[in-house]
Design an enzyme around this catalytic site. Structure first.
Site, PDB file in Angstrom:
ATOM      1  N   TYR A 180       1.046  -1.340   0.024  1.00 55.80           N
ATOM      2  CA  TYR A 180      -0.160   0.112   0.042  1.00 55.80           C
ATOM      3  C   TYR A 180       0.821   1.041   0.187  1.00 55.80           C
ATOM      4  O   TYR A 180       1.126   1.856   1.042  1.00 55.80           O
ATOM      5  CB  TYR A 180      -0.877   0.207   1.335  1.00 55.80           C
ATOM      6  CG  TYR A 180      -1.573  -1.138   1.568  1.00 55.80           C
ATOM      7  CD1 TYR A 180      -2.600  -1.608   0.545  1.00 55.80           C
ATOM      8  CD2 TYR A 180      -1.460  -2.054   2.611  1.00 55.80           C
ATOM      9  CE1 TYR A 180      -3.292  -2.706   0.934  1.00 55.80           C
ATOM     10  CE2 TYR A 180      -2.264  -3.160   2.898  1.00 55.80           C
ATOM     11  CZ  TYR A 180      -3.183  -3.576   1.926  1.00 55.80           C
ATOM     12  OH  TYR A 180      -3.774  -4.739   2.159  1.00 55.80           O
TER      13      TYR A 180
ATOM     14  N   TRP B 105      -3.582   6.249   2.816  1.00 53.30           N
ATOM     15  CA  TRP B 105      -5.201   5.862   3.050  1.00 53.30           C
ATOM     16  C   TRP B 105      -5.727   6.535   3.962  1.00 53.30           C
ATOM     17  O   TRP B 105      -5.190   6.707   4.916  1.00 53.30           O
ATOM     18  CB  TRP B 105      -5.194   4.427   3.222  1.00 53.30           C
ATOM     19  CG  TRP B 105      -5.171   3.383   2.065  1.00 53.30           C
ATOM     20  CD1 TRP B 105      -6.470   2.700   1.769  1.00 53.30           C
ATOM     21  CD2 TRP B 105      -4.358   2.801   1.087  1.00 53.30           C
ATOM     22  NE1 TRP B 105      -6.468   1.872   0.669  1.00 53.30           N
ATOM     23  CE2 TRP B 105      -4.872   2.103   0.057  1.00 53.30           C
ATOM     24  CE3 TRP B 105      -3.063   3.146   0.680  1.00 53.30           C
ATOM     25  CZ2 TRP B 105      -4.567   1.523  -1.002  1.00 53.30           C
ATOM     26  CZ3 TRP B 105      -2.502   2.595  -0.281  1.00 53.30           C
ATOM     27  CH2 TRP B 105      -3.155   1.815  -1.208  1.00 53.30           C
ATOM     28  N   SER B 106      -7.054   6.473   3.614  1.00 52.58           N
ATOM     29  CA  SER B 106      -8.070   7.696   4.576  1.00 52.58           C
ATOM     30  C   SER B 106      -7.885   7.127   6.098  1.00 52.58           C
ATOM     31  O   SER B 106      -7.614   7.878   7.003  1.00 52.58           O
ATOM     32  CB  SER B 106      -9.408   7.710   3.989  1.00 52.58           C
ATOM     33  OG  SER B 106     -10.033   8.275   4.903  1.00 52.58           O
ATOM     34  N   TRP B 107      -8.756   5.907   6.344  1.00 51.40           N
ATOM     35  CA  TRP B 107      -8.793   5.626   7.619  1.00 51.40           C
ATOM     36  C   TRP B 107      -7.351   5.010   8.236  1.00 51.40           C
ATOM     37  O   TRP B 107      -7.278   5.217   9.708  1.00 51.40           O
ATOM     38  CB  TRP B 107      -9.891   4.596   8.105  1.00 51.40           C
ATOM     39  CG  TRP B 107      -9.818   3.210   7.778  1.00 51.40           C
ATOM     40  CD1 TRP B 107      -9.198   2.703   6.892  1.00 51.40           C
ATOM     41  CD2 TRP B 107     -10.633   2.217   8.491  1.00 51.40           C
ATOM     42  NE1 TRP B 107      -9.541   1.433   6.869  1.00 51.40           N
ATOM     43  CE2 TRP B 107     -10.244   1.086   7.875  1.00 51.40           C
ATOM     44  CE3 TRP B 107     -11.531   2.217   9.285  1.00 51.40           C
ATOM     45  CZ2 TRP B 107     -10.894  -0.230   8.295  1.00 51.40           C
ATOM     46  CZ3 TRP B 107     -12.100   0.875   9.917  1.00 51.40           C
ATOM     47  CH2 TRP B 107     -11.844  -0.233   9.299  1.00 51.40           C
ATOM     48  N   ASP B 108      -6.389   4.663   7.649  1.00 48.00           N
ATOM     49  CA  ASP B 108      -5.193   4.326   8.110  1.00 48.00           C
ATOM     50  C   ASP B 108      -4.609   5.491   8.613  1.00 48.00           C
ATOM     51  O   ASP B 108      -3.887   5.457   9.774  1.00 48.00           O
ATOM     52  CB  ASP B 108      -4.230   3.801   6.804  1.00 48.00           C
ATOM     53  CG  ASP B 108      -4.653   2.479   6.312  1.00 48.00           C
ATOM     54  OD1 ASP B 108      -5.766   2.343   5.675  1.00 48.00           O
ATOM     55  OD2 ASP B 108      -3.911   1.650   6.549  1.00 48.00           O
TER      56      ASP B 108
ATOM     57  N   ASP C 121     -12.752  -4.898   3.496  1.00 47.45           N
ATOM     58  CA  ASP C 121     -13.039  -5.168   1.830  1.00 47.45           C
ATOM     59  C   ASP C 121     -13.621  -6.310   1.501  1.00 47.45           C
ATOM     60  O   ASP C 121     -14.495  -6.445   0.448  1.00 47.45           O
ATOM     61  CB  ASP C 121     -11.637  -4.924   1.126  1.00 47.45           C
ATOM     62  CG  ASP C 121     -10.902  -3.809   1.364  1.00 47.45           C
ATOM     63  OD1 ASP C 121     -11.300  -2.995   2.412  1.00 47.45           O
ATOM     64  OD2 ASP C 121     -10.113  -3.454   0.535  1.00 47.45           O
TER      65      ASP C 121
ATOM     66  N   GLY D 232     -13.911  -0.408   4.836  1.00 50.70           N
ATOM     67  CA  GLY D 232     -12.580  -0.832   5.146  1.00 50.70           C
ATOM     68  C   GLY D 232     -12.417  -2.260   5.370  1.00 50.70           C
ATOM     69  O   GLY D 232     -11.395  -2.762   5.199  1.00 50.70           O
TER      70      GLY D 232
ATOM     71  N   GLU E 203      -0.265  -6.909   9.421  1.00 49.11           N
ATOM     72  CA  GLU E 203      -1.283  -6.393   8.846  1.00 49.11           C
ATOM     73  C   GLU E 203      -2.430  -7.089   9.687  1.00 49.11           C
ATOM     74  O   GLU E 203      -3.548  -6.307  10.035  1.00 49.11           O
ATOM     75  CB  GLU E 203      -1.428  -6.339   7.610  1.00 49.11           C
ATOM     76  CG  GLU E 203      -2.471  -5.700   6.847  1.00 49.11           C
ATOM     77  CD  GLU E 203      -2.662  -5.953   5.342  1.00 49.11           C
ATOM     78  OE1 GLU E 203      -1.759  -6.713   4.903  1.00 49.11           O
ATOM     79  OE2 GLU E 203      -3.489  -5.317   4.457  1.00 49.11           O
TER      80      GLU E 203
ATOM     81  N   ARG F 199      -5.461 -13.054   0.354  1.00 50.89           N
ATOM     82  CA  ARG F 199      -6.247 -11.902  -0.483  1.00 50.89           C
ATOM     83  C   ARG F 199      -7.419 -12.117  -0.841  1.00 50.89           C
ATOM     84  O   ARG F 199      -7.858 -13.379  -1.019  1.00 50.89           O
ATOM     85  CB  ARG F 199      -5.219 -11.210  -1.390  1.00 50.89           C
ATOM     86  CG  ARG F 199      -3.849 -10.982  -1.143  1.00 50.89           C
ATOM     87  CD  ARG F 199      -3.922  -9.429  -0.573  1.00 50.89           C
ATOM     88  NE  ARG F 199      -4.489  -8.280  -1.277  1.00 50.89           N
ATOM     89  CZ  ARG F 199      -4.810  -7.320  -0.865  1.00 50.89           C
ATOM     90  NH1 ARG F 199      -4.700  -6.942   0.270  1.00 50.89           N
ATOM     91  NH2 ARG F 199      -5.347  -6.443  -1.618  1.00 50.89           N
TER      92      ARG F 199
ATOM     93  N   TYR G 107      -8.185 -12.183   4.246  1.00 51.47           N
ATOM     94  CA  TYR G 107      -8.572 -10.828   4.268  1.00 51.47           C
ATOM     95  C   TYR G 107      -9.975 -10.616   4.833  1.00 51.47           C
ATOM     96  O   TYR G 107     -10.868 -10.758   4.073  1.00 51.47           O
ATOM     97  CB  TYR G 107      -8.381 -10.374   2.904  1.00 51.47           C
ATOM     98  CG  TYR G 107      -8.151  -9.014   2.645  1.00 51.47           C
ATOM     99  CD1 TYR G 107      -6.984  -8.385   3.221  1.00 51.47           C
ATOM    100  CD2 TYR G 107      -8.736  -8.378   1.653  1.00 51.47           C
ATOM    101  CE1 TYR G 107      -6.530  -7.174   2.933  1.00 51.47           C
ATOM    102  CE2 TYR G 107      -8.545  -7.018   1.598  1.00 51.47           C
ATOM    103  CZ  TYR G 107      -7.425  -6.621   1.914  1.00 51.47           C
ATOM    104  OH  TYR G 107      -6.975  -5.137   1.794  1.00 51.47           O
TER     105      TYR G 107
HETATM  106  C1  2M8 Z   1      -7.176  -2.739   2.414  1.00 47.45           C
HETATM  107  O1  2M8 Z   1      -7.681  -2.075   1.286  1.00 47.45           O
HETATM  108  C2  2M8 Z   1      -7.192  -1.855   0.037  1.00 47.45           C
HETATM  109  C3  2M8 Z   1      -8.102  -1.107  -0.848  1.00 47.45           C
HETATM  110  O2  2M8 Z   1      -8.594   0.056  -0.114  1.00 47.45           O
HETATM  111  C4  2M8 Z   1      -6.665  -3.074  -0.658  1.00 47.45           C
HETATM  112  O3  2M8 Z   1      -6.870  -4.208  -0.473  1.00 47.45           O
HETATM  113  O4  2M8 Z   1      -5.860  -2.796  -1.666  1.00 47.45           O
HETATM  114  C5  2M8 Z   1      -8.083  -2.631   3.679  1.00 47.45           C
HETATM  115  O5  2M8 Z   1      -7.599  -3.622   4.582  1.00 47.45           O
HETATM  116  C6  2M8 Z   1      -8.507  -1.387   4.244  1.00 47.45           C
HETATM  117  O6  2M8 Z   1      -9.079  -1.070   5.340  1.00 47.45           O
HETATM  118  C7  2M8 Z   1      -7.152  -0.511   4.208  1.00 47.45           C
HETATM  119  O7  2M8 Z   1      -7.427   0.806   4.460  1.00 47.45           O
HETATM  120  C8  2M8 Z   1      -6.162  -0.602   3.034  1.00 47.45           C
HETATM  121  C9  2M8 Z   1      -4.721   0.080   3.367  1.00 47.45           C
HETATM  122  O8  2M8 Z   1      -4.305  -0.585   4.632  1.00 47.45           O
HETATM  123  O9  2M8 Z   1      -5.878  -1.927   2.744  1.00 47.45           O
END
Ligand code: 2M8
Length: 510
Positions: free
Chosen positions: A49, A53-56, A194, A192, A440, A227, A396
């Site tokens: 990632y 990311w917003s809530w992160d 997903d 979040g 994670e 995943r 996931y």
């Molecule tokens: C995960 O989501 C992203 C898409 O937004 C992904 O799978 O690529 C989720 O766990 C999400 O809650 C989290 O914010 C993000 C980044 O950690 O990863």
């Protein structure tokens, strides 16, 4: 970089951390945050990632406040600088220095600055067009409380308040798709969680995008068993592409996937209360006109937020509480039906103030019962029903335990006067973070790590837990408690290692 120490080389956690002290764990967590900082914000993980990311960022700011108040404030300021004109806070803010091939869907998929222009997407930065749970006002308040002097000097809350208020207005005014006063999510990435089994039925109606039309990058970094499947990905892509092709407008969008999620709505309620606290704090500044202040009272804005929080709480109970299940459920807005899968999102209203006492008692019972097993078969709270047909210890959001969710529940336990249960959960989280190299997510029973490592919010929330006393989570100012920390970490790590030794292949990070 104000007030921030130089970056030290990162030392990864060892396989056996029985002897780890709180000090060592704190050091390792800080190193993760230092490594993941990109100059204006923090990536969840450089590999999987590599953007913001917003809530992160909200959870990361909650941990960063123990390292640098200024950096924690900047984390949220950077995110909110990418807010759209209609108030939405995008779920990803892309770093232009990262190659397009590093993450999918990339900026050239979302095309926010052009496709989102009518909705007010910024021109100067590329973002996604969907949102994530609104934890930001809560994070901003906690960041402020960690160092009010620096916060006031920088005008942190005064600058953020209008943006946070607009963000909440976007959700309540554009996203009440069910028409009953709750926010709906329009894509499985928005809540979040997903890949939650809760999305299986509403998602099954979506025609997947052709596999050849996109290339997943996540499998370059993650194990396929951890995943989502290709079929689910095809559906995620279809929903996002259709929303984009509709100009990211909500008013007349078909939104074939629309779900009222108890987690998202509970976080909005908690953040509305935080916004009330913020409005109280800056009241003299937001009501500069003394005549208006005399007429409406300087606390009018705060009262509005509290009233909205109470209305949302009433709607949450009316729409999503299921007494038979003993928890809140998601509602599929398109079919009108409650979704009969038990997600941990249905326990998150434990963070909400003013929930009816009988509901709180039932939720606490469900948390420790056979479906979530806390204090029994589970060391951390799983993301999905341990007995559910779709339960999977590693895939996931279909069973593994996540640190942000467990952090919220630990907070809920303290809020409702269960300090011992909260302390046990806190010790288990610290142990899991230590033994998994800040994974994670982890197996909820053995705490074996899954997903990526040195993950941003796992490290950040570890720091927050280490800095906390077991007192109730008011507007908490941290007061140390280091001897207790050490004992909790040691006890938790010993238990985790014992559990890992019993479980095949469990308990270690690699
Ligand atoms: C995960 O989501 C992203 C898409 O937004 C992904 O799978 O690529 C989720 O766990 C999400 O809650 C989290 O914010 C993000 C980044 O950690 O990863």
């Amino acid at each position: 970089m104000e007030g921030f120490p130089p970056v030290q080389p990162y030392v990864p956690a060892q396989r056996s951390t029985v002897g780890v002290t709180a000090r060592e764990l704190r050091h390792a967590a800080r190193q993760v945050l230092l490594r993941n900082w990109t100059g204006a914000s923090t990536v969840p993980s450089h590999g999987l990632y590599p953007h913001q990311w917003s809530w992160d960022s909200a959870f990361i700011a909650i941990g960063l406040r123990h390292v640098s108040a200024v950096r924690a404030q900047r984390e949220l300021e950077t995110l909110l600088a990418a807010q759209w004109g209609d108030g939405r806070v995008p779920h990803i803010v892309f770093n232009p220095a990262v190659p397009l091939e590093a993450y999918f869907p990339s900026p050239d998929f979302w095309r926010s600055s052009t496709a989102g222009a009518a909705a007010g997407a910024p021109r100067s930065v590329e973002t996604s067009g969907i949102v994530q749970p609104p934890v930001h006002a809560l994070a901003a308040w906690l960041v402020h409380r960690a160092d009010p002097v620096t916060s006031r000097r920088r005008g942190f809350l005064r600058r953020l308040y209008p943006k946070l208020a607009a963000w909440h207005r976007y959700l309540t005014e554009h996203r009440d798709l069910g028409g009953h006063g709750l926010v709906s999510v329009v894509h499985p990435w928005e809540p979040g969680m997903d890949n939650s089994p809760c999305w299986d039925v509403p998602l099954s109606r979506i025609e997947p995008a052709a596999p050849a039309s996109f290339r997943r990058c996540d499998l370059d970094h993650g194990c396929p068993d951890d995943r989502p499947t290709d079929l689910d990905y095809g559906r995620y892509v279809r929903l996002a592409a259709d929303y984009r092709d509709h100009g990211y407008r909500d008013a007349d969008a078909p939104h074939p996937f629309a779900v009222e999620d108890p987690g998202v709505n509970a976080l909005l309620i908690a953040s509305e209360y935080a916004l009330a606290d913020i409005a109280d704090e800056i009241a003299p500044e937001v009501v500069p006109d003394p005549v208006a202040a005399a007429r409406t009272g300087p606390r009018a804005a705060a009262d509005d937020h509290r009233a909205r929080a109470r209305r949302l709480t009433a709607a949450l109970v009316a729409r999503l509480w299921d007494a038979g299940a003993g928890q809140f459920l998601c509602r599929d807005v398109r079919s009108g039906e409650l979704i009969g899968e038990r997600s941990v999102a249905g326990l998150l209203p434990l963070i909400v103030r003013g929930l009816p006492r009988d509901i709180v008692d039932t939720l606490l019972h469900t948390l420790g019962g056979t479906h979530f097993g806390l204090g029994g078969s589970a060391r951390l709270v799983p993301s999905y029903d341990l007995r559910g047909p779709a339960f999977d210890t590693r895939r996931y959001w279909r069973g593994p335990a996540w640190f942000n969710v467990n952090w919220l529940l630990e907070r809920g336990l303290r809020h409702h006067g269960h300090p011992k249960r909260a302390a046990a959960l806190r010790a288990a989280m610290l142990a899991a973070a230590a033994t998994s190299d800040f994974a994670e997510y982890v197996d909820p029973r053995t705490c074996a790590g899954h997903g990526t490592r040195q993950f941003g919010w796992t490290a950040a929330l570890t720091l927050d837990l280490l800095a906390r006393t077991t007192a109730r989570p008011a507007g908490e100012r941290n007061t140390g408690g280091r001897a207790g920390d050490r004992a909790a970490v040691r006890a938790g790590v010993r238990a985790a290692v014992r559990a890992g030794a019993r479980a095949p292949g469990g308990g270690t990070a690699h």
